[in-house]
Design a protein around this motif. Structure first.
Motif, mmCIF file in Angstrom:
data_model
loop_
_atom_site.group_PDB
_atom_site.id
_atom_site.type_symbol
_atom_site.label_atom_id
_atom_site.label_comp_id
_atom_site.label_asym_id
_atom_site.label_seq_id
_atom_site.Cartn_x
_atom_site.Cartn_y
_atom_site.Cartn_z
ATOM 1 N N ILE A 242 -1.563 -0.546 8.622
ATOM 2 C CA ILE A 242 -1.661 -0.057 7.247
ATOM 3 C C ILE A 242 -1.621 1.470 7.232
ATOM 4 N N PHE B 16 -6.713 6.261 0.984
ATOM 5 C CA PHE B 16 -7.005 5.019 1.698
ATOM 6 C C PHE B 16 -6.215 4.955 3.005
ATOM 7 N N ILE B 17 -4.959 5.353 2.967
ATOM 8 C CA ILE B 17 -4.135 5.369 4.177
ATOM 9 C C ILE B 17 -4.718 6.325 5.208
ATOM 10 N N SER C 185 4.342 4.655 -7.849
ATOM 11 C CA SER C 185 3.017 4.342 -8.376
ATOM 12 C C SER C 185 2.971 4.618 -9.878
ATOM 13 N N VAL D 208 0.841 -1.205 0.000
ATOM 14 C CA VAL D 208 0.000 0.000 0.000
ATOM 15 C C VAL D 208 0.872 1.250 0.000
ATOM 16 N N ALA E 295 1.306 4.256 -2.847
ATOM 17 C CA ALA E 295 0.988 5.631 -2.458
ATOM 18 C C ALA E 295 2.141 6.587 -2.731
ATOM 19 N N PHE F 225 -4.437 5.762 -3.087
ATOM 20 C CA PHE F 225 -3.862 4.993 -1.990
ATOM 21 C C PHE F 225 -3.543 5.898 -0.798
ATOM 22 N N GLY G 178 2.087 2.236 6.404
ATOM 23 C CA GLY G 178 1.916 2.576 4.992
ATOM 24 C C GLY G 178 2.328 4.002 4.696
#
Length: 571
Positions: free
Chosen positions: A455, A419-420, A407, A398, A402, A416, A459
């Motif tokens: 995460i 999302f983190i 990426s 992840v 990010a 991402f 992450g």
């Protein structure tokens, strides 16, 4: 083989005498081997812990059915009335803001005493650093348990507990920021005959102010999640209401409150990130203009050369906007502090400091066999190590996606990153409660909660580490026609690997503390006995458990410091 390296001198006729070269001590190979073995040992213990805790695919599959049952019991969500919700949010934010401000005020002088360039006395530096480490090693929930007993139920125990514990992080980062300043402005201020305090105000404080504010905003985000946990030991706010709802088996209300916490954490994370970005960007702009404005004005006040006029920055729209933000922030802090003081003045009902301390010493087991406490502490370590391994497996991909330089698409990196942010907004305690309901009481629930929580933190750390590598080697490989994967494995990963190891050790350190705290909600380990000891007023057991936690945390901290120094010496 000698560990000393020295160039051979030129002894030819007529040659000038060779310059005396400084003899450099190479890193002992034994240290590198030992560090590698320690890292492998920690990794092996994490894998063994997963096996011992029975963390496997079958456990996950078996919990799927329970997840469906849980969703049926929690839907539809039952939100409190708007007025009650607003009151709980205001109460929680008041605790968090006041606690963060308290830690900032206490950390600033500690950081000055702990920094090597502002304090020459070794005893003072060591004492300040030791106090910072102690504040970091003692769990905030332990402080809250004691302070609730001393001061009674309310919000002040939470403010003091979070504020004191936050010194461990803020004080360390503040001291590091002070040690990394440019000594030029401070030297210029000193040249005018300024005293020590004037040197700090004019030459040090303007440089570290952006880092100070960025650190405080980051800690504010962390304290918001911690406030939920402290509600389980009597600190008022949303966390306490979640605890009450769970005890009534009212999962609809509990998950509704948890969703409110998630929204607050995400909003706080976004605000914190925007503020840090704006402040750090302004700091870079100031550095490009030369000496910082505040330092310059102090120099002018100290010297006042004839004919030199005082320079003041123009009132641009950006400056007016920053002033407005500062005024709003000041008002929010003032209201939070006043609210805390009013609440304490109207509801203090504790038993007093000395009476509580008298029951905490000498340490004891509180009737629990010593072997049981040792087994519980070992279980907590297993949960922390297993969660770190699983979290790394989940968080590293992840984090790589990010990172903008890894990426494949910029939009994918932003997705991402978001999302983190969302995962970071979910307190581990909420995850633990959900997994306890789905899987049942025990260590597996705590392991899964910490692994998912990793995460967010790990992450983010991985993504930042990858983005901060030197882009030169990457560009050089791209110029030769290397593929994206070749650039990553040959240029990006080797540079980021030391940071990866450091981030994993930091995540392990965080997980050890969190694993202890999650035991309070039935996720296994020493936290269960800590909560039970506080409930039955066996405070001598609280002291003993705190000492055990302190010893374990310090051992991990020393191992991490040694590994970082070994890696730094090798580099």
């Amino acid at each position: 083989m000698s560990t000393l390296t020295e160039d051979a001198p030129d002894t030819s006729v007529g040659a000038p005498p060779p310059p005396r070269r400084r003899r450099t001590l190479a890193v002992p190979r034994a240290n590198t081997i030992a560090a590698t073995l320690v890292v492998l040992g920690l990794f092996g213990f994490g894998l063994w812990s997963m096996v011992e805790l029975r963390i496997n695919v079958a456990t996950i599959v078996d919990s799927v059915g329970n997840a469906g049952d849980f969703l049926g019991r929690m839907l539809p969500l039952d939100f409190p009335p708007i007025a009650e919700t607003a009151g709980l949010i205001g109460q929680t934010l008041a605790v968090v803001i006041a606690a963060t401000m308290l830690s900032m005020v206490l950390s600033a002088p500690l950081a000055i005493w702990a920094a090597g360039n502002t304090t020459r006395n070794k005893a003072t530096r060591f004492g300040a650093r030791a106090l910072i480490v102690v504040c970091r090693a003692i769990p905030d929930v332990v402080l809250a348990i004691v302070l609730v007993r001393v001061l009674g139920l309310g919000i002040l125990p939470g403010v003091l507990a979070m504020g004191i514990h936050s010194i461990g992080m803020i004080g360390k980062l503040y001291a590091d920021a002070i040690e990394q300043i440019d000594e030029g402005p401070r030297t210029a201020v000193r040249a005018t005959g300024a005293r020590r305090l004037q040197q700090l105000i004019g030459g040090v404080f303007p440089q570290v102010l952006p880092a100070f504010v960025a650190t405080a905003m980051h800690r504010l985000d962390i304290n918001l999640r911690i406030s939920v946990l402290l509600g389980f030991v009597g600190v008022a706010g949303i966390g306490k209401e979640i605890k009450n709802a769970i005890e009534r088996l009212d999962y609809k209300r509990a998950m509704a409150l948890a969703l409110i916490v998630l929204i607050l954490c995400v909003v706080m994370e976004l605000i914190s990130g925007a503020v840090r970005k704006a402040i750090l960007g302004q700091s870079v702009a100031n550095e490009r203009r030369g000496i910082l404005g505040l330092g310059r004005r102090v120099i002018e006040r100290g010297s006042r050369p004839v004919g030199e006029r005082r320079v003041s920055p123009p009132w641009t729209a950006a400056r007016v906007r920053r002033l407005g933000y500062a005024i709003v922030a000041g008002l929010v802090v003032a209201v939070s502090v006043v609210y805390v003081l009013i609440d304490f003045a109207g509801g203090a009902s504790g038993n007093g400091l000395w009476a509580t301390l008298g029951r905490m010493f000498p340490p004891g087991t509180g009737g629990v066999p010593t072997e049981t406490l040792m087994d519980a502490m070992f279980t907590t370590l297993q949960v922390a190590f297993a969660a770190t391994i699983i979290g790394a497996i989940l968080a590293i991909p992840v984090g790589l996606m990010a990172a903008r330089n890894v990426s494949p698409f910029p939009r994918l990196a932003k997705l991402f990153r978001m999302f983190i942010v969302v995962v970071r907004g979910i307190p581990e305690l909420i995850l633990a409660i959900v997994f306890v309901i789905m899987i049942g009481l025990g260590e597996i629930a705590g392991t899964f909660a910490l692994a998912i929580g990793a995460i967010g933190l790990l992450g983010k750390l991985v993504a930042d580490s990858v983005e901060e590598v030197d882009s030169g080697p990457e560009q050089a490989l791209r110029a030769t026609g290397a593929t994206r994967s070749q650039v990553f494995f040959a240029a990006t990963l080797p540079q980021a690997l030391p940071s990866f190891i450091g981030n994993l050790l930091y995540q392990l350190d965080v997980n050890i503390r969190s694993a202890t705290l999650l035991g309070i909600v039935g996720a296994g380990g020493i936290g269960y006995y800590l909560l039970q000891a506080s409930r039955v007023l066996e405070y001598e057991a609280v002291t003993l458990i705190t000492g055990m936690l302190f010893a374990v945390v310090m051992v991990i901290e020393l191992i991490a410091i040694w590994l970082r120094r070994t890696a730094g010496a090798k580099g």
